[in-house]
Design a protein around this motif. Structure first.
Motif, PDB file in Angstrom:
ATOM      1  N   PRO A 182       0.821  -1.215   0.000  1.00 52.41           N
ATOM      2  CA  PRO A 182       0.000   0.000   0.000  1.00 52.41           C
ATOM      3  C   PRO A 182       0.855   1.265   0.000  1.00 52.41           C
ATOM      4  O   PRO A 182       1.963   1.285   0.556  1.00 52.41           O
ATOM      5  N   GLU A 183       0.352   2.313  -0.632  1.00 50.73           N
ATOM      6  CA  GLU A 183       0.980   3.618  -0.508  1.00 50.73           C
ATOM      7  C   GLU A 183       0.861   4.067   0.943  1.00 50.73           C
ATOM      8  O   GLU A 183      -0.047   3.662   1.667  1.00 50.73           O
ATOM      9  N   ARG A 184       1.792   4.913   1.363  1.00 48.13           N
ATOM     10  CA  ARG A 184       1.787   5.279   2.781  1.00 48.13           C
ATOM     11  C   ARG A 184       0.521   6.023   3.182  1.00 48.13           C
ATOM     12  O   ARG A 184       0.086   5.922   4.334  1.00 48.13           O
ATOM     13  N   GLU A 185      -0.092   6.754   2.240  1.00 49.55           N
ATOM     14  CA  GLU A 185      -1.349   7.431   2.566  1.00 49.55           C
ATOM     15  C   GLU A 185      -2.454   6.422   2.866  1.00 49.55           C
ATOM     16  O   GLU A 185      -3.339   6.659   3.686  1.00 49.55           O
ATOM     17  N   ALA A 186      -2.384   5.247   2.189  1.00 46.93           N
ATOM     18  CA  ALA A 186      -3.406   4.221   2.393  1.00 46.93           C
ATOM     19  C   ALA A 186      -3.285   3.554   3.752  1.00 46.93           C
ATOM     20  O   ALA A 186      -4.266   3.004   4.276  1.00 46.93           O
ATOM     21  N   LEU A 187      -2.094   3.589   4.347  1.00 46.67           N
ATOM     22  CA  LEU A 187      -1.897   2.958   5.650  1.00 46.67           C
ATOM     23  C   LEU A 187      -2.755   3.618   6.723  1.00 46.67           C
ATOM     24  O   LEU A 187      -3.130   2.984   7.709  1.00 46.67           O
ATOM     25  N   ARG A 188      -3.081   4.892   6.513  1.00 50.52           N
ATOM     26  CA  ARG A 188      -3.909   5.597   7.495  1.00 50.52           C
ATOM     27  C   ARG A 188      -5.313   5.022   7.582  1.00 50.52           C
ATOM     28  O   ARG A 188      -6.011   5.200   8.581  1.00 50.52           O
ATOM     29  N   GLU A 189      -5.751   4.356   6.512  1.00 48.67           N
ATOM     30  CA  GLU A 189      -7.106   3.794   6.479  1.00 48.67           C
ATOM     31  C   GLU A 189      -7.133   2.349   6.971  1.00 48.67           C
ATOM     32  O   GLU A 189      -8.189   1.730   7.016  1.00 48.67           O
ATOM     33  N   MET A 190      -5.978   1.796   7.301  1.00 47.11           N
ATOM     34  CA  MET A 190      -5.900   0.411   7.762  1.00 47.11           C
ATOM     35  C   MET A 190      -5.766   0.376   9.282  1.00 47.11           C
ATOM     36  O   MET A 190      -5.514   1.392   9.925  1.00 47.11           O
ATOM     37  N   ARG A 191      -5.928  -0.805   9.844  1.00 48.22           N
ATOM     38  CA  ARG A 191      -5.750  -0.963  11.292  1.00 48.22           C
ATOM     39  C   ARG A 191      -4.250  -1.075  11.560  1.00 48.22           C
ATOM     40  O   ARG A 191      -3.636  -2.126  11.405  1.00 48.22           O
ATOM     41  N   LEU A 192      -3.669   0.029  11.974  1.00 46.43           N
ATOM     42  CA  LEU A 192      -2.224   0.134  12.145  1.00 46.43           C
ATOM     43  C   LEU A 192      -1.844  -0.111  13.604  1.00 46.43           C
ATOM     44  O   LEU A 192      -2.397   0.508  14.515  1.00 46.43           O
ATOM     45  N   LEU A 193      -0.917  -1.009  13.826  1.00 44.45           N
ATOM     46  CA  LEU A 193      -0.440  -1.344  15.165  1.00 44.45           C
ATOM     47  C   LEU A 193       0.861  -0.601  15.423  1.00 44.45           C
ATOM     48  O   LEU A 193       1.806  -0.700  14.644  1.00 44.45           O
ATOM     49  N   LEU A 194       0.909   0.135  16.529  1.00 53.59           N
ATOM     50  CA  LEU A 194       2.075   0.948  16.852  1.00 53.59           C
ATOM     51  C   LEU A 194       2.510   0.731  18.296  1.00 53.59           C
ATOM     52  O   LEU A 194       1.738   0.259  19.129  1.00 53.59           O
ATOM     53  N   LEU A 195       3.748   1.103  18.586  1.00 53.16           N
ATOM     54  CA  LEU A 195       4.229   1.083  19.962  1.00 53.16           C
ATOM     55  C   LEU A 195       3.537   2.171  20.776  1.00 53.16           C
ATOM     56  O   LEU A 195       3.003   3.131  20.230  1.00 53.16           O
ATOM     57  N   PHE A 208       5.884   8.744   8.834  1.00 54.78           N
ATOM     58  CA  PHE A 208       5.892   8.150   7.503  1.00 54.78           C
ATOM     59  C   PHE A 208       4.477   7.997   6.963  1.00 54.78           C
ATOM     60  O   PHE A 208       4.214   8.246   5.779  1.00 54.78           O
ATOM     61  N   CYS A 209       3.558   7.580   7.822  1.00 55.59           N
ATOM     62  CA  CYS A 209       2.170   7.374   7.399  1.00 55.59           C
ATOM     63  C   CYS A 209       1.380   8.681   7.327  1.00 55.59           C
ATOM     64  O   CYS A 209       0.197   8.673   6.982  1.00 55.59           O
ATOM     65  N   LYS A 210       2.036   9.796   7.679  1.00 53.21           N
ATOM     66  CA  LYS A 210       1.401  11.114   7.667  1.00 53.21           C
ATOM     67  C   LYS A 210       0.162  11.147   8.573  1.00 53.21           C
ATOM     68  O   LYS A 210      -0.886  11.659   8.201  1.00 53.21           O
ATOM     69  N   ILE A 211       0.330  10.545   9.745  1.00 51.33           N
ATOM     70  CA  ILE A 211      -0.744  10.557  10.746  1.00 51.33           C
ATOM     71  C   ILE A 211      -0.385  11.588  11.805  1.00 51.33           C
ATOM     72  O   ILE A 211       0.708  11.544  12.379  1.00 51.33           O
ATOM     73  N   GLY A 212      -1.263  12.505  12.076  1.00 49.78           N
ATOM     74  CA  GLY A 212      -1.002  13.589  13.013  1.00 49.78           C
ATOM     75  C   GLY A 212      -1.116  13.162  14.452  1.00 49.78           C
ATOM     76  O   GLY A 212      -1.383  11.992  14.766  1.00 49.78           O
ATOM     77  N   PRO A 213      -0.922  14.111  15.380  1.00 52.40           N
ATOM     78  CA  PRO A 213      -0.974  13.818  16.819  1.00 52.40           C
ATOM     79  C   PRO A 213      -2.327  13.263  17.273  1.00 52.40           C
ATOM     80  O   PRO A 213      -2.395  12.471  18.208  1.00 52.40           O
ATOM     81  N   ALA A 214      -3.413  13.695  16.629  1.00 52.44           N
ATOM     82  CA  ALA A 214      -4.733  13.173  17.001  1.00 52.44           C
ATOM     83  C   ALA A 214      -4.847  11.740  16.507  1.00 52.44           C
ATOM     84  O   ALA A 214      -4.956  11.479  15.314  1.00 52.44           O
TER      85      ALA A 214
END
Length: 304
Positions: A182-195, A208-214
Motif C-alpha cells: 500500500p501507498e503510505r497514505e493508504a496505511l492511514r485507512e488500515m488498522r495500524l499497530l504501533l508502539l 511516515f504514514c502522515k498521521i497527526g498527533p490526534a
C-alpha cells in the motif's frame, strides 16, 4: 559550609532519585537511620529543608529541587574528573555504561557485547535499556557514558555520532504475501499497530504514514515490537518494524514481510555522549565496534 561532604551529596542524589529511604539506603549500602542522619545534617548545613517527608515516600521541596540541579552538576563534574584521571593512567577502556533503546536492544545488543569484549580485553559493560528521553536525562546526569539511539536527539550538551541508516518493513498477514504494498497514505485507512507513546519508533512510523498527533481509532498500541508482530500474526492488523528486527520477530510469528517503494521509511541510528566527557576517543572506538556489529547483522539478513 565547612562540613559539606561528597558522600552527603551522593546520599541526597540517591534519595531524590528513589523517593524512599529504604531504597536509597540500600543503593548507598548504609542503614536507613544513617542515611536519615546524613540528610538531616545536609539540610542543617544548607539552612533549609530539602525533602517533604511522609509515611510512604519523600518528595523534594522547592528548595530541594533547586539544590538537586546544582548537586547533579557537582557530581557529574566529580565523576568526569575521576574518569579523566583514570584515562590518563590507563588509555584503554575498562568500564562502559551504555544505554540503548528497546527497538534496538534485542536485535543488536548481543552482537555489540561480543564485539566489545573482543575489542577491549577485560572491559566491564553495564547496560541500561529504556526510552530515548530517559537515556538522554541519565546521560546528562552522568549516570551513563553513552547511548545508542535514533538520531537526531537535538540536545545541545550532547555529541551525536552517526552509525548507520536502517529501513522499515511492512508486516502483514501471510495471505498478503506478494500483494502490492500500500501507498503510505493508504496505511492511514488500515488498522495500524504501533508502539505505545514515548517510543521514538512510534513517532517515526506516524510521520511516515502522515498521521497527526490526534490518534485515529484505527491505531492500536503494543508495548513491544514482539507484541505488534504477534498481533499481526493473529490477524488483528498491520505494522511497521525496523529491518534488524525481522529475523528474531518472524521466527515464531506467521507473517509476511514486504518492502516499501521509494521513498522508503527509515531511521538513522547513532551514539550520543556528553561534549565534556574525557572518554570521547574511546567512545569513537566503541562506535566502530557497534558499526561492525550492525554491518555483520545486516549482511546476514540480506543473505537469507
Amino acid at each position: 559550609m565547612k562540613n559539606l561532604t561528597l558522600k552527603q551529596l551522593r546520599y541526597f542524589e540517591a534519595l531524590a532519585r528513589d523517593g524512599r529511604f529504604r531504597r536509597a539506603a540500600d543503593a548507598c549500602a548504609i542503614s536507613q537511620p544513617a542515611l536519615s542522619m546524613q540528610i538531616k545534617e545536609l539540610e542543617q548545613e544548607l539552612g533549609g529543608e530539602l525533602f517533604e517527608r511522609n509515611a510512604r515516600e519523600v518528595k523534594l521541596t522547592a528548595f530541594g529541587q533547586t539544590v538537586a540541579l546544582r548537586i547533579r552538576d557537582i557530581l557529574r563534574g566529580v565523576d568526569e574528573l575521576a574518569e579523566l584521571a583514570r584515562t590518563s593512567r590507563d588509555p584503554f577502556l575498562t568500564r562502559l555504561r551504555i544505554g540503548i533503546i528497546p527497538t534496538i536492544a534485542p536485535y543488536l545488543l548481543p552482537a555489540i557485547i561480543n564485539d566489545l569484549n573482543r575489542s577491549f580485553a577485560g572491559i566491564q559493560i553495564e547496560v541500561r535499556e529504556t526510552q530515548t528521553s530517559k537515556l538522554v536525562q541519565e546521560l546528562a546526569q552522568g549516570q551513563l557514558d553513552t547511548a545508542i539511539v535514533a538520531l537526531p536527539v537535538s540536545e545541545p550538551s550532547l555529541t551525536e555520532h552517526e552509525l548507520f541508516k536502517e529501513e522499515f518493513v511492512l508486516v502483514r498477514r501471510p495471505e498478503d504475501e506478494g500483494k502490492p504494498v500500500p501507498e503510505r497514505e493508504a496505511l492511514r485507512e488500515m488498522r495500524l499497530l504501533l508502539l505505545e507513546e514515548g517510543h521514538c519508533f512510534r513517532d517515526q512510523a506516524l510521520s511516515f504514514c502522515k498521521i497527526g498527533p490526534a490518534r485515529p481509532r484505527e491505531v492500536m498500541e503494543g508495548s513491544s515490537l514482539s507484541t505488534l508482530v504477534q498481533m499481526v500474526s493473529a490477524g488483528i492488523g498491520i505494522t511497521l518494524i525496523p529491518e534488524m528486527a525481522v529475523p528474531l520477530e518472524t521466527r515464531s510469528a506467521h507473517v509476511s514481510i514486504s518492502r516499501f517503494q521509494s521513498p522508503q521509511p527509515s531511521r538513522t541510528i547513532g551514539m550520543i555522549w556528553r561534549h565534556s566527557t574525557p572518554m570521547a576517543k574511546q567512545l569513537v572506538q566503541v562506535s566502530e565496534a557497534v558499526r561492525r556489529s550492525a554491518d555483520s547483522m545486516r549482511e546476514q539478513y540480506v543473505a537469507r
